[in-house]
Motif scaffolding. Structure first.
Motif, PDB file in Angstrom:
ATOM      1  N   GLU A 250      17.561  13.685-102.407  1.00 24.20           N
ATOM      2  CA  GLU A 250      17.032  13.948-100.865  1.00 24.20           C
ATOM      3  C   GLU A 250      16.672  12.537-100.353  1.00 24.20           C
ATOM      4  O   GLU A 250      17.482  11.715 -99.354  1.00 24.20           O
ATOM      5  N   LYS A 251      15.848  12.202-101.237  1.00 24.98           N
ATOM      6  CA  LYS A 251      14.693  10.758-100.499  1.00 24.98           C
ATOM      7  C   LYS A 251      15.503   9.290-100.441  1.00 24.98           C
ATOM      8  O   LYS A 251      15.738   8.714 -99.771  1.00 24.98           O
ATOM      9  N   LEU A 252      15.877   9.479-101.662  1.00 26.70           N
ATOM     10  CA  LEU A 252      17.416   8.359-102.175  1.00 26.70           C
ATOM     11  C   LEU A 252      18.713   7.989-101.034  1.00 26.70           C
ATOM     12  O   LEU A 252      18.819   7.162-100.859  1.00 26.70           O
ATOM     13  N   LYS A 253      18.590   9.041-100.782  1.00 20.92           N
ATOM     14  CA  LYS A 253      20.269   9.434 -99.583  1.00 20.92           C
ATOM     15  C   LYS A 253      19.618   8.966 -98.873  1.00 20.92           C
ATOM     16  O   LYS A 253      20.421   8.391 -97.339  1.00 20.92           O
ATOM     17  N   LEU A 254      18.280   8.589 -98.429  1.00 16.82           N
ATOM     18  CA  LEU A 254      17.939   8.587 -96.678  1.00 16.82           C
ATOM     19  C   LEU A 254      16.863   6.867 -96.822  1.00 16.82           C
ATOM     20  O   LEU A 254      16.502   6.513 -95.816  1.00 16.82           O
ATOM     21  N   SER A 255      17.089   6.243 -98.162  1.00 20.75           N
ATOM     22  CA  SER A 255      16.547   5.146 -98.504  1.00 20.75           C
ATOM     23  C   SER A 255      17.508   4.400 -98.684  1.00 20.75           C
ATOM     24  O   SER A 255      18.615   4.318 -98.191  1.00 20.75           O
ATOM     25  N   PRO A 256      17.647   3.154 -98.152  1.00 17.39           N
ATOM     26  CA  PRO A 256      17.612   1.936 -98.636  1.00 17.39           C
ATOM     27  C   PRO A 256      18.448   1.591-100.389  1.00 17.39           C
ATOM     28  O   PRO A 256      19.440   0.504 -99.992  1.00 17.39           O
ATOM     29  N   GLN A 284      10.577   0.720-105.122  1.00 13.60           N
ATOM     30  CA  GLN A 284      10.636   1.598-103.595  1.00 13.60           C
ATOM     31  C   GLN A 284      11.142   2.795-104.286  1.00 13.60           C
ATOM     32  O   GLN A 284      10.787   3.982-103.807  1.00 13.60           O
ATOM     33  N   ILE A 285      11.436   3.306-105.122  1.00 13.53           N
ATOM     34  CA  ILE A 285      11.155   4.190-106.308  1.00 13.53           C
ATOM     35  C   ILE A 285       9.907   5.063-105.445  1.00 13.53           C
ATOM     36  O   ILE A 285      10.083   5.978-106.100  1.00 13.53           O
ATOM     37  N   VAL A 286       9.428   4.268-106.817  1.00 16.36           N
ATOM     38  CA  VAL A 286       7.777   4.514-106.776  1.00 16.36           C
ATOM     39  C   VAL A 286       6.857   5.208-105.506  1.00 16.36           C
ATOM     40  O   VAL A 286       6.522   5.979-105.441  1.00 16.36           O
ATOM     41  N   SER A 287       8.068   4.255-104.514  1.00 16.27           N
ATOM     42  CA  SER A 287       7.176   4.268-103.043  1.00 16.27           C
ATOM     43  C   SER A 287       7.326   5.359-102.091  1.00 16.27           C
ATOM     44  O   SER A 287       6.717   6.149-101.679  1.00 16.27           O
ATOM     45  N   LEU A 288       8.313   6.208-103.223  1.00 20.18           N
ATOM     46  CA  LEU A 288       9.480   7.399-102.899  1.00 20.18           C
ATOM     47  C   LEU A 288       7.948   8.483-102.925  1.00 20.18           C
ATOM     48  O   LEU A 288       7.832  10.282-102.776  1.00 20.18           O
TER      49      LEU A 288
END
Length: 320
Positions: A250-256, A284-288
């Motif tokens: 879900e977070k990846l869908k809302l990310s760059p 970027q994945i770590v930042s989530l």
């Protein structure tokens, strides 16, 4: 002669449009379209049960399509069946050979069945081409499985067809047998200018031999194109596993990174990207802020194939 000359100047040998085959409630082949160009080694890929053999049986008129059309050598297959089949050689799964006869005797029988007159010298040349000249007078029951497969290919070539269709030609072979069949396919393509259609689930083999290919899944085309275009070595597939893949997705869908999402497989999130992007993607994945359990970079025909087939059934559910 006119027909053969026409074949040799054609660019497209096989044209399949909207081909469908239903077996009662089962849709074995579903609105399938593809084309095979003259001189190609064309890979026909799919997992077991994907519809490969059903499609090939329709190309050989062994079963009738429910709907759709097939043109081979520019001719409608249904209307010009005999004319077309004279120019096709095929093996479906393991070849049917007379095991108590010699290789040469088998070729004589298949030549007679094909309605062609072939000299003894020509038959021996064909056995030499498939690497069996020294065993021409040995009974087939003494052959290894790889030798039987090569003899089967020789029987399919006895009438000098323009199109050769091989269904799982390396199935059940040891590494040496696979290499022998692969080298034979190269010879047929490069030295004899045959057009070949190779059905297989041994994906690494198809990557080595095919110019173009189609991947089908559950009877449908997933992708078609030149092998070199489909498998850019600079691209990679990432398998990502976290402690909460649902939330991470879900977070990846809302990310760059949304455009890199490629579905899900084996409880892992898949991303497809250029290798140079990997360091930035990791950041970027770590930042989530969801702990990562594993992060694997893969690139092979098999991973690509599995990502298109196995993962495809999950993609829509994950997008909704």
């Amino acid at each position: 002669t006119t027909f053969t000359s026409y074949i040799l100047i054609m660019s497209t040998i096989v044209t399949v449009k909207n081909l469908t085959k239903n077996f009662k409630d089962i849709k074995a082949v579903n609105n399938l379209s593809f084309s095979v160009e003259q001189g190609q080694v064309y890979g026909f890929l799919g997992q077991n049960g994907a519809g490969k053999s059903t499609t090939i049986r329709m190309l050989l008129t062994l079963i009738k399509p429910t709907s759709g059309s097939i043109e081979i050598f520019g001719l409608n297959l249904e209307k010009h069946r005999k004319e077309v089949l004279k120019q096709i050689g095929a093996i479906i799964e393991r070849p049917d050979l007379y095991k108590y006869l010699t290789a040469l005797e088998n070729l004589r029988i298949f030549a007679a069945m094909s309605g062609v007159k072939v000299s003894e010298k020509k038959l021996l040349e064909q056995l030499n081409m498939v690497g069996l000249a020294e065993r021409a007078h040995s009974k087939v029951k003494t052959y290894s499985q790889g030798m039987k497969q090569r003899l089967g290919i020789a029987t399919a070539l006895v009438h000098d067809p323009q199109l050769v269709i091989l269904d799982e030609p390396t199935n059940g072979l040891d590494p040496q047998g696979i290499a022998d069949v692969r080298n034979l396919i190269f010879r047929l393509s490069r030295e004899m200018n045959k057009t070949l259609m190779i059905s297989s689930h041994l994906l690494s083999e198809v990557e080595l031999i095919a110019d173009s290919m189609i991947i089908i899944d559950k009877g449908k085309k997933v992708v078609e194109g030149k092998v070199n275009d489909l498998f850019d070595p600079a691209e990679t597939i990432i398998e990502l596993k976290t402690i909460d893949d649902v939330l991470m997705y879900e977070k990846l869908k809302l990310s760059p990174l949304q455009s890199l999402l490629h579905g899900k497989r084996n409880d892992c999130i898949l991303l497809k990207l250029h290798r140079q992007q990997v360091p930035e993607v990791i950041k970027q994945i770590v930042s989530l802020d969801i702990p990562i359990l594993s992060f694997h970079s893969k690139h092979s025909l098999e991973d690509y194939f599995l990502s298109l087939t196995t993962a495809s059934q999950h993609v829509e559910a994950l997008k909704n």
